[in-house]
Design a protein around this motif. Structure first.
Motif, PDB file in Angstrom:
ATOM      1  N   ASN A  98      -0.052  -4.643  -8.654  1.00  0.00           N
ATOM      2  CA  ASN A  98      -0.840  -3.144  -7.794  1.00  0.00           C
ATOM      3  C   ASN A  98       0.102  -2.427  -7.786  1.00  0.00           C
ATOM      4  O   ASN A  98       0.116  -1.393  -8.517  1.00  0.00           O
ATOM      5  N   VAL A  99       1.449  -2.855  -7.543  1.00  0.00           N
ATOM      6  CA  VAL A  99       2.370  -0.938  -7.636  1.00  0.00           C
ATOM      7  C   VAL A  99       2.681  -1.486  -8.668  1.00  0.00           C
ATOM      8  O   VAL A  99       2.717  -0.105  -9.358  1.00  0.00           O
ATOM      9  N   GLN A 100       2.602  -2.716  -9.677  1.00  0.00           N
ATOM     10  CA  GLN A 100       2.895  -2.387 -11.036  1.00  0.00           C
ATOM     11  C   GLN A 100       2.430  -1.813 -11.748  1.00  0.00           C
ATOM     12  O   GLN A 100       2.178   0.027 -12.837  1.00  0.00           O
ATOM     13  N   VAL A 101       0.822  -1.728 -11.523  1.00  0.00           N
ATOM     14  CA  VAL A 101      -0.361  -0.919 -12.297  1.00  0.00           C
ATOM     15  C   VAL A 101      -0.590   0.976 -11.973  1.00  0.00           C
ATOM     16  O   VAL A 101      -0.642   1.880 -12.310  1.00  0.00           O
ATOM     17  N   ALA A 102       0.389   1.232 -10.813  1.00  0.00           N
ATOM     18  CA  ALA A 102       0.371   1.795 -10.283  1.00  0.00           C
ATOM     19  C   ALA A 102       1.694   2.577 -10.706  1.00  0.00           C
ATOM     20  O   ALA A 102       1.460   4.262 -11.340  1.00  0.00           O
ATOM     21  N   ALA A 103       2.553   2.175 -11.091  1.00  0.00           N
ATOM     22  CA  ALA A 103       4.048   2.742 -11.665  1.00  0.00           C
ATOM     23  C   ALA A 103       3.543   2.963 -12.776  1.00  0.00           C
ATOM     24  O   ALA A 103       4.574   4.450 -13.390  1.00  0.00           O
ATOM     25  N   VAL A 104       3.491   2.473 -13.721  1.00  0.00           N
ATOM     26  CA  VAL A 104       2.034   2.781 -14.905  1.00  0.00           C
ATOM     27  C   VAL A 104       1.524   4.214 -14.873  1.00  0.00           C
ATOM     28  O   VAL A 104       1.984   4.783 -15.950  1.00  0.00           O
ATOM     29  N   ILE A 105       0.373   4.074 -14.450  1.00  0.00           N
ATOM     30  CA  ILE A 105       0.231   5.235 -14.431  1.00  0.00           C
ATOM     31  C   ILE A 105       0.948   7.314 -13.845  1.00  0.00           C
ATOM     32  O   ILE A 105       0.805   7.574 -14.419  1.00  0.00           O
ATOM     33  N   GLY A 106       1.544   6.104 -13.142  1.00  0.00           N
ATOM     34  CA  GLY A 106       2.791   7.528 -12.545  1.00  0.00           C
ATOM     35  C   GLY A 106       3.769   7.551 -13.737  1.00  0.00           C
ATOM     36  O   GLY A 106       3.966   8.757 -13.880  1.00  0.00           O
ATOM     37  N   ILE A 107       4.101   6.706 -14.489  1.00  0.00           N
ATOM     38  CA  ILE A 107       4.570   7.175 -16.009  1.00  0.00           C
ATOM     39  C   ILE A 107       3.459   7.766 -16.580  1.00  0.00           C
ATOM     40  O   ILE A 107       3.952   9.178 -16.873  1.00  0.00           O
ATOM     41  N   GLY A 108       2.817   7.814 -16.940  1.00  0.00           N
ATOM     42  CA  GLY A 108       1.766   8.786 -17.220  1.00  0.00           C
ATOM     43  C   GLY A 108       1.499  10.109 -16.849  1.00  0.00           C
ATOM     44  O   GLY A 108       1.397  10.997 -17.540  1.00  0.00           O
ATOM     45  N   LEU A 109       1.761  10.322 -16.058  1.00  0.00           N
ATOM     46  CA  LEU A 109       1.597  11.461 -15.147  1.00  0.00           C
ATOM     47  C   LEU A 109       2.998  12.369 -15.454  1.00  0.00           C
ATOM     48  O   LEU A 109       2.582  13.542 -15.844  1.00  0.00           O
ATOM     49  N   VAL A 110       3.566  11.552 -14.890  1.00  0.00           N
ATOM     50  CA  VAL A 110       4.917  11.895 -15.120  1.00  0.00           C
ATOM     51  C   VAL A 110       5.510  13.091 -16.464  1.00  0.00           C
ATOM     52  O   VAL A 110       5.964  14.216 -16.599  1.00  0.00           O
ATOM     53  N   TYR A 111       4.581  11.662 -17.686  1.00  0.00           N
ATOM     54  CA  TYR A 111       4.826  12.427 -18.657  1.00  0.00           C
ATOM     55  C   TYR A 111       3.844  12.859 -19.737  1.00  0.00           C
ATOM     56  O   TYR A 111       3.814  13.213 -21.016  1.00  0.00           O
ATOM     57  N   MET A 166       0.969  -1.263  -0.219  1.00  0.00           N
ATOM     58  CA  MET A 166       0.321   0.034  -0.036  1.00  0.00           C
ATOM     59  C   MET A 166       0.977   1.352  -0.222  1.00  0.00           C
ATOM     60  O   MET A 166       0.340   2.140  -0.399  1.00  0.00           O
ATOM     61  N   THR A 167       1.792   1.433   0.659  1.00  0.00           N
ATOM     62  CA  THR A 167       2.858   2.458   0.938  1.00  0.00           C
ATOM     63  C   THR A 167       3.001   2.871  -0.613  1.00  0.00           C
ATOM     64  O   THR A 167       2.840   3.643  -0.600  1.00  0.00           O
ATOM     65  N   SER A 168       3.878   1.655  -0.957  1.00  0.00           N
ATOM     66  CA  SER A 168       4.472   1.598  -2.422  1.00  0.00           C
ATOM     67  C   SER A 168       3.403   2.730  -3.305  1.00  0.00           C
ATOM     68  O   SER A 168       3.969   3.534  -3.898  1.00  0.00           O
ATOM     69  N   ILE A 169       2.165   1.725  -3.523  1.00  0.00           N
ATOM     70  CA  ILE A 169       1.194   2.671  -3.979  1.00  0.00           C
ATOM     71  C   ILE A 169       0.755   4.452  -3.932  1.00  0.00           C
ATOM     72  O   ILE A 169       0.700   4.766  -4.818  1.00  0.00           O
ATOM     73  N   GLY A 170       0.644   4.308  -2.793  1.00  0.00           N
ATOM     74  CA  GLY A 170       0.629   5.726  -2.810  1.00  0.00           C
ATOM     75  C   GLY A 170       1.339   6.648  -2.652  1.00  0.00           C
ATOM     76  O   GLY A 170       1.049   7.508  -3.443  1.00  0.00           O
ATOM     77  N   LEU A 171       2.974   6.342  -2.487  1.00  0.00           N
ATOM     78  CA  LEU A 171       3.984   7.026  -2.259  1.00  0.00           C
ATOM     79  C   LEU A 171       4.376   7.625  -4.220  1.00  0.00           C
ATOM     80  O   LEU A 171       4.514   7.943  -4.347  1.00  0.00           O
ATOM     81  N   LEU A 172       4.226   6.181  -4.786  1.00  0.00           N
ATOM     82  CA  LEU A 172       3.965   6.208  -6.721  1.00  0.00           C
ATOM     83  C   LEU A 172       3.249   6.907  -6.776  1.00  0.00           C
ATOM     84  O   LEU A 172       3.383   8.158  -8.249  1.00  0.00           O
ATOM     85  N   LEU A 173       2.093   6.826  -6.514  1.00  0.00           N
ATOM     86  CA  LEU A 173       1.236   7.845  -7.427  1.00  0.00           C
ATOM     87  C   LEU A 173       1.486   9.580  -7.278  1.00  0.00           C
ATOM     88  O   LEU A 173       0.984  10.294  -7.290  1.00  0.00           O
ATOM     89  N   GLY A 174       2.019   9.574  -5.691  1.00  0.00           N
ATOM     90  CA  GLY A 174       2.050  10.836  -4.985  1.00  0.00           C
ATOM     91  C   GLY A 174       2.686  11.599  -5.816  1.00  0.00           C
ATOM     92  O   GLY A 174       2.724  12.855  -6.329  1.00  0.00           O
ATOM     93  N   VAL A 175       3.653  10.948  -5.656  1.00  0.00           N
ATOM     94  CA  VAL A 175       5.008  11.480  -6.095  1.00  0.00           C
ATOM     95  C   VAL A 175       5.010  12.053  -7.624  1.00  0.00           C
ATOM     96  O   VAL A 175       5.392  13.025  -8.461  1.00  0.00           O
ATOM     97  N   SER A 176       4.332  10.903  -8.926  1.00  0.00           N
ATOM     98  CA  SER A 176       4.069  11.429  -9.892  1.00  0.00           C
ATOM     99  C   SER A 176       2.903  12.699 -10.112  1.00  0.00           C
ATOM    100  O   SER A 176       3.248  13.285 -11.112  1.00  0.00           O
TER     101      SER A 176
END
Length: 1450
Positions: free
Chosen positions: A754-767, A709-719
């Motif tokens: 789920n962390v992979q999913v969050a990271a992929v969306i994160g890439i979308g947000l950052v770019y 959970m922490t990883s999901i929240g952190l990755l989405l938040g930072v992005s």
């Protein structure tokens, strides 16, 4: 150089200037022959001069500071006192090594023995008058002479036991006269000047005489003194009715003439010095605080004018100060021979330059000569001249460039250009605005305006009065202060605060009131504003009740007779389980409701309300708990709910709060159970932009813990915090979690799905919006990522594919066919294939090796699994071609129109296709049901059951089920696109259309045909419609939608699962987004965020992430924007109602239109607006023009939307007086009687909040017992006050009173100075000036600046008084004045008043005009044409000039 005596010398070009004694240095045991020098101020007592020394020492080199010197008191020896006789330089002892740290007049000496001494070098002058004169004289003399003069003055001024402040001017005059060659001992008025500054000048020469009794000489001395004369002519003496005392003739023999010593320093420069002093005299007239200084200066000027035989100047001074000038008679002879040596500068004019005369000519529209001005000394004259030129003559170039037409600069030769003052940063239309903005740029403030004489200030005040009515909203704070609009200056002041501070209005409620209730996470809302927005009902409390999740729920189950107790308990727990599905869905909605409403205290942890999953069963209120072990509860049931709870708590924090990395870490909970909440809290901090403050070290620390959970929240938040920045550090962080972005040879990391999913969306947000090629390529491949050989990628593949599609859409957001450098990727074709299926292409990616062997679990073959890839691909197409109106792509997304093809598409996907198609064809969306139905293919329209049907049509070859499902989903998709198109607009047509469909679906659910369509499908569509409605009405708190949401909240059994509750409460949250302060935007970025958040497939249970990651539901924050405009009364600082008028720009759908709104209200999107006005008549008008750019309004909205408004005089706020019948002006109109004028002083509080006016009303307008003649003055003051506050120019009160007092003084014949008469003349001329008349005719409805009845009465009184004087023997003295004979003393001041008021030319000018010989009035008229003399004055002079004083023409 340090001398023997421990005193330091300051040299100027090796010319010794003076000595400073430094106490505390080791002084050698030599004795001094001279007396001790004056000590410098020791370190502890510090004098702070009002101006830096160097300013006055301009010509002297910067490093040199002058110092005082031991000097005998005898002023006549100033020229040649010798003082170098005893300074032998000592080579051995301590000497000064360096000077350092100069501040003002203090400096540090660094001595050779490494000690430092701080000394204060005495100032060159302290009195403002002396400083001015020194500055002027210095500017005009050649450099060497100026330095010598300064040195002499400095030594005289700083002699041991130097003068006190009072006598500084007297000392200066003596010193100056000496330098010009006068013998001040013999000249009567300088001899009596008082050096000691004690109040009585008697003490000075009496020091030596021990006698206590005094003598007659003392009295005579006092009577003939300057002090006495100043006192006699002082207005106070007149006011006290003191009789003038008879002065004995002084003992001096007047016949004895005094001649000037021509060898002195300044003798040749007397005319130049005189002219400069005259200009300073004119400059001081423009400062009403310098009255004493002017009186002192005029004595010197008269003496010099007499000696230089300048008749015009003597006459001019006499007219200004009749009482002062008559007294000094003694002249000094200047040899004719020596007059030749005098240096007459080129700028010297025979006619005295007069600033008032100049302004008067300007106002009358006569031609004017340039006015002479000294740079740096006569700044006020320059300012007044230029402002009048700009405002009266309308010459706009005057202030923008070198104003050579109106000013002639006087220098001693070294010219410096005046900088251009006018900066074009702000919006300016009229002359008044130009004037006000220019004056602010020059640094002119209200205090300066108050010290200008009232006649001179009038044009400026008129411009200010005009600007106050119609200001621009983007003027800087200084301008708003000058025009007296506190609302605007406060706005500007807060606009200048850095982004961090937002304006917090909410009166903080003490936390004690909340303690008995549980903390439900909604107590920090701004009640004050919400109670204004929704004042009629309690809907806000209702929303709080629906969204609270901190109290136990009521489990209401009736025990059937046949059920055992054990079964009954189980039944209660099952019921609680159903209710908990709803409770767990509440936090997302609560986060929306409380969005950005709280500023945390940095020393306390953020309060996170606990998620309460217990229940209470009536009637005994027994606790029902899920953990009793009676029923099976899904594992980890509450883990996502507590994540959402953490996000909701974190989103309360406003983006403007002060938060740092330490506080974020400090919030980390000690117990492991709360880790999920903290994970959500981290995501929320990212969404409101605070996570960028978290140190990288802490980020890695959190990620290495491996808590999913922490990883999901952190990755989405930072992005989210780094939206669209392509930040490299964050990209690296995200890539670790996405196998496809790692190099092929890297170690395989075990990253939870789920962390992979969050990271992929994160890439979308950052770019986001960058169309970055590599990222797009990888994401395109990831949409169709096949399952791997072992158990990799086999579960929840749908959510990963969807995330890749959403991310790809974000990266290429809105680029459409302009994807530069990606044509070889065939993005649209590839997506189309993912959407409709077909053979899988051979992958050109780096991960070929991995996918060679197929999965052992899932048999897919080499075709694309459309069920997995379709949603992602559809939404990716929608986002890439968003708003591009690209028909060809849109046709791919058309719903199939044959039964055969319909069977191939999941009905759910039809919703997405319809949505995607409508988003691409953005401009075609229309808010009516006709357009919605046009999206349904013909075959469905013809054969489908309408939503209202009751019995089923029978058909063999068509699958009714398919058609019915396709129908509802397509309509839901079209309605959702309608929600996106009109998000946050409160568009009425869209609302009605959507509301109609929502109620249709509700009816459909209870109809018998519901089973064909399927309850689940209908519930999904209803939830989608509810969300669409909430999007359109976001932040508005619409009642009908609230009722729908409340109805859905109450449905808990049956098909209602966690996902539907989530959707309904998200709709409720959107409806009250940020407590009514926020709304949704329709920018591309916002639509992308909303697509992620409102993805129309809802989870079945609380741990379901198969189709869509739950954490993404919170991305709506990226689409929320503050749009609430809250008027705040600037006097009481509380929010209030105000009428605003919003003007829309014209578009292809509608022409330019205006609508009136009662603020506080949500504004439409700013790019649609042209302007916003705060409308009268209750509040001061205010215009915010958005055609120039929306940044000003954006900054207001982002700081809490506070728009300061100011009630106009006599108006009440809308809250106190909704219909406007109670305002005082309304009352005075209804009682049109005499009483309306004399209004009661108590009533003033309704008109103004200025304490000064209250006091004025108290002391000057309240009647007292036995008033007598004062009653008339009192009525006058009352009516003046009434006039000022109702016309809203209280700053005119002093002007009215000054005019009235001056006229009364003239009636009593007590005018000793004609200063005020000049001002009244200027006022009258301003109101009759051409420019003023034109302005009045241009806008006739403009408020009156001065009462129309007041001035004519005053003018008439002055005329009458002067005419009476003329009849009562004034004509004799006037005749003797015109023929150049002395007049009798008692008539002098009235004569001067007459001359000034009627602008009579001087006798010299009359003689030059050859008027003496005239015989007829017509002849006089012709000759007077050249003298610019008004006819009314000529009528009064004619009898005298035509030599028959008997026939007075009146």
């Amino acid at each position: 150089i340090l001398t023997i005596h421990g005193s330091s010398l300051v040299c100027h070009h090796l010319k010794k200037v003076g000595k400073v004694f430094i106490p505390g240095l080791p002084a050698p045991s030599l004795t001094m022959s001279n007396q001790m020098p004056r000590p410098s101020t020791p370190l502890d007592s510090v004098s702070t001069p009002s101006k830096p020394l160097n300013k006055h020492l301009g010509p002297i080199e910067e490093g040199v500071l002058l110092s005082p010197v031991p000097e005998l008191r005898d002023t006549s020896k100033i020229h040649d006192s010798t003082y170098i006789e005893d300074c032998t330089f000592q080579q051995l002892g301590t000497f000064i090594h360096a000077l350092r740290d100069p501040v003002h007049n203090r400096v540090t000496l660094e001595l050779s023995n490494n000690t430092m001494v701080r000394i204060t070098i005495p100032e060159i002058a302290t009195s403002e008058l002396v400083k001015r004169c020194l500055q002027g004289i210095k500017a005009i003399l050649p450099k060497e002479i100026a330095v010598q003069m300064l040195v002499k003055w400095y030594n005289a001024y700083n002699a041991p036991g130097g003068p006190s402040y009072h006598s500084e001017w007297n000392l200066f005059v003596t010193c100056l006269m000496n330098m010009m060659g006068y013998n001040t001992e013999r000249l009567s008025w300088t001899r009596n000047l008082d050096f000691e500054g004690s109040l009585s000048p008697v003490i000075a020469p009496k020091k030596a005489r021990p006698s206590e009794t005094g003598s007659d000489e003392d009295w005579e001395y006092l009577l003939s003194s300057d002090y006495h004369r100043n006192f006699e002519s002082h207005p106070v003496a007149k006011a006290l009715r003191l009789d003038p005392l008879e002065v004995l003739a002084p003992k001096d023999d007047f016949s004895q003439s005094l001649s000037l010593d021509s060898s002195t320093l300044l003798f040749t420069h007397i005319p130049a010095v005189f002219f400069v002093l005259h200009l300073i005299y004119e400059e001081l007239k423009l400062n009403s605080l310098m009255g004493e200084g002017i009186r002192s200066l005029v004595v010197v000027l008269v003496q010099l004018a007499r000696d230089l035989k300048l008749e015009a100047y003597i006459d001019y001074y006499y007219r200004d100060y009749p009482a002062l000038v008559k007294t000094s008679r003694q002249t000094c002879i200047i040899d004719q021979v020596q007059t030749g040596f005098m240096h007459h500068p080129s700028f010297f004019s025979a006619e005295p330059p007069s600033i008032f005369q100049w302004l008067s000519s300007c106002l009358k529209g006569e031609g004017v000569q340039p006015y002479p001005y000294l740079p740096g000394v006569c700044e006020r004259s320059k300012l007044v001249v230029l402002s009048v030129v700009l405002y009266i003559l309308g010459d706009e170039n005057a202030v923008s460039n070198e104003a050579s037409h109106y000013l002639c600069k006087i220098t001693s030769g070294n010219d410096a250009l005046i900088p251009s003052y006018f900066s074009h940063s702000t919006s300016v239309s009229s002359l008044a605005e130009k004037l006000v903005i220019w004056m602010t740029n020059v640094g002119f403030t209200l205090r300066d305006l108050e010290s200008l004489p009232f006649g001179v200030a009038l044009p400026i005040r008129d411009a200010i009065y005009y600007c106050r009515e119609q200001p621009a909203s983007d003027w800087p704070e200084a301008v708003c202060l000058l025009i007296g609009r506190q609302d605007l200056s406060k706005q500007a002041c807060e606009g200048n605060l850095q982004k961090g501070k937002s304006v917090i209005l909410s009166s903080d409620i003490p936390s004690g009131t909340e303690s008995e209730e549980d903390e439900d996470g909604m107590n920090d809302m701004n009640e004050e504003v919400m109670s204004l927005i929704w004042s009629e009902d309690l809907r806000v409390q209702e929303v709080r009740r629906l969204l609270q999740s901190a109290r136990p729920v009521r489990v209401n189950v009736v025990q059937m007779p046949e059920a055992s107790d054990h079964e009954y308990i189980e039944e209660k727990e099952n019921r609680l389980l159903q209710l908990c599905q709803r409770t767990m869905a509440l936090p997302v909605g609560r986060g929306m409701f409380t969005l950005f409403s709280y500023h945390p205290v940095p020393t306390e942890q953020l309060p996170i309300p606990k998620l309460n999953l217990t229940g209470r069963a009536p009637p005994r209120n027994t606790t029902v708990d899920l953990n009793s072990g009676n029923i099976d509860v899904p594992p980890n049931m509450a883990c996502w709910a507590s994540f959402h709870n953490g996000v909701a708590a974190g989103l309360k924090i406003a983006p403007a709060s002060q938060i740092d990395s330490a506080w974020i870490v400090y919030n980390k909970p000690k117990i492991a159970e709360l880790a999920n909440e903290y994970a959500g809290f981290l995501m929320a901090l990212g969404l409101n932009g605070h996570l960028t403050k978290l140190a990288t070290l802490n980020i890695h620390d959190y990620l290495t813990k491996g808590h999913e959970m922490t990883s999901i929240g952190l990755l989405l938040g930072v992005s989210a915090a780094k939206l669209g920045t392509m930040d490299m550090a964050i990209t690296r962080l995200l890539s670790i979690h996405i196998p496809a972005l790692l190099p092929p040879t890297s170690t395989e990391l075990d990253v939870p799905h789920n962390v992979q999913v969050a990271a992929v969306i994160g890439i979308g947000l950052v770019y986001q919006g960058t169309a970055h090629r590599h990222t797009a390529e990888v994401l395109l491949a990831e949409i169709g990522r096949p399952p791997g050989p072992e158990m990799e990628y086999c579960t929840d593949r749908e959510s990963y594919s969807l995330a890749s599609g959403l991310a790809l859409g974000m990266v290429c957001l809105g680029h459409g066919s302009n994807l530069i450098g990606m044509s070889d990727l065939n993005v649209p074709e590839q997506l189309y294939q993912y959407m409709v299926g077909g053979h899988r292409r051979f992958q050109a990616g780096m991960h070929r090796e991995k996918h060679k062997s197929p999965s052992y679990q899932i048999k897919e073959g080499d075709t694309i699994n459309v069920d997995v890839t379709c949603p992602g691909a559809t939404l990716a197409l929608a986002m890439i071609y968003l708003k591009t109106n690209n028909r060809s792509i849109a046709d791919w997304l058309q719903a199939p129109d044959t039964m055969y093809l319909l069977d191939f598409v999941k009905p759910e996907f039809l919703l997405l296709r319809t949505l995607a198609r409508c988003l691409i064809l953005w401009d075609d969306i229309l808010p009516n049901s006709k357009w919605v139905n046009s999206n349904v293919p013909q075959i469905i329209r013809e054969n489908s059951i309408s939503l209202h049907a009751t019995e089923l049509p029978s058909s063999e070859d068509l699958s009714l089920e398919t058609l019915a499902q396709a129908h509802v989903y397509i309509i839901a998709g079209a309605c959702l696109s309608l929600g996106f198109r009109f998000a946050g607009s409160e568009n009425l047509a869209a609302f009605k259309c959507l509301y109609k469909y929502a109620t249709d679906f509700l009816k459909c659910l209870s109809a018998p045909t519901a089973s064909i369509t399927g309850h689940y499908n209908l519930e999904t569509c209803l939830s989608v419609l509810l969300l669409s409605l909430a999007m359109v009405m976001a932040g508005s708190g619409n009642l009908k939608v609230l009722q729908l949401c409340r109805f859905m909240h109450k449905k808990t059994g049956g098909e209602m699962n966690y996902g539907f509750h989530l959707a309904h409460h998200m709709a409720l949250g959107l409806l009250f987004l940020g407590g009514g302060r926020y709304s949704l935007s329709t920018s591309n970025s916002s639509i992308a965020a909303l697509l992620c958040a409102l993805y129309p497939h809802f989870p079945v249970h609380s741990t379901d992430n198969r189709y869509h990651l739950q954490a993404l539901r919170h991305l709506y924050v990226l689409a929320a924007e503050p749009r609430l405009l809250t008027p705040v009364d600037v006097d009481s600082n509380t929010p209030c109602y105000a009428l605003i008028e919003v003007t829309y720009k014209g578009t292809q759908w509608y022409a330019e239109a205006t609508e009136e709104l009662m603020a506080p209200t949500l504004l439409p999107e700013l790019h649609l607006l042209k302007q916003i006005r705060v409308k009268g008549p209750r509040y001061w008008e205010l215009l915010i023009d958005l055609t120039k750019g929306t940044n000003h309004l954006k900054s207001i909205l982002s700081k809490g939307g506070v728009l300061y408004v100011k009630l106009r005089a006599g108006q009440l706020s809308y809250k106190e007086d909704p219909m406007g019948w109670r305002s005082l002006l309304a009352q005075t109109v209804t009682h049109r009687n005499s009483e309306a004028r004399a209004f009661k002083p108590e009533a003033i509080s309704a008109f103004t909040s200025d304490p000064a006016l209250f006091s004025f009303a108290d002391y000057f307008c309240k009647p007292t017992v036995n008033m007598g003649q004062k009653q008339e003055i009192l009525d006058l003051f009352s009516s003046i006050l009434y006039e000022c506050v109702t016309q809203e120019n209280p700053e005119m009160l002093p002007t009215y009173i000054a005019i009235d007092q001056a006229v009364r003084r003239l009636e009593r014949r007590e005018m000793s100075e004609t200063f005020e008469l000049w001002q009244i003349k200027l006022v009258l001329e301003f109101f009759s000036s051409r420019s003023h008349q034109e302005r009045m005719s241009r806008n006739p409805n403009r408020g009156l600046f001065m009462n129309s009845e007041f001035l004519p009465v005053m003018k008439c009184t002055i005329d009458n008084t002067l005419d009476q004087w003329l009849q009562a023997g004034g004509d004799v003295s006037l005749h003797s004045y015109l023929s150049g004979q002395p007049t009798e003393e008692s008539q002098l001041s009235m004569l001067a008043c007459f001359l000034i008021y009627h602008s009579v030319p001087t006798p010299g000018q009359l003689a030059a005009g050859g008027l003496e010989g005239s015989t007829s009035f017509s002849e006089l008229l012709l000759k007077f044409k050249q003298l610019n003399m008004p006819v009314r004055a000529l009528l009064r002079l004619a009898p005298l000039l035509l030599r028959n004083p008997q026939s007075m023409v009146l």
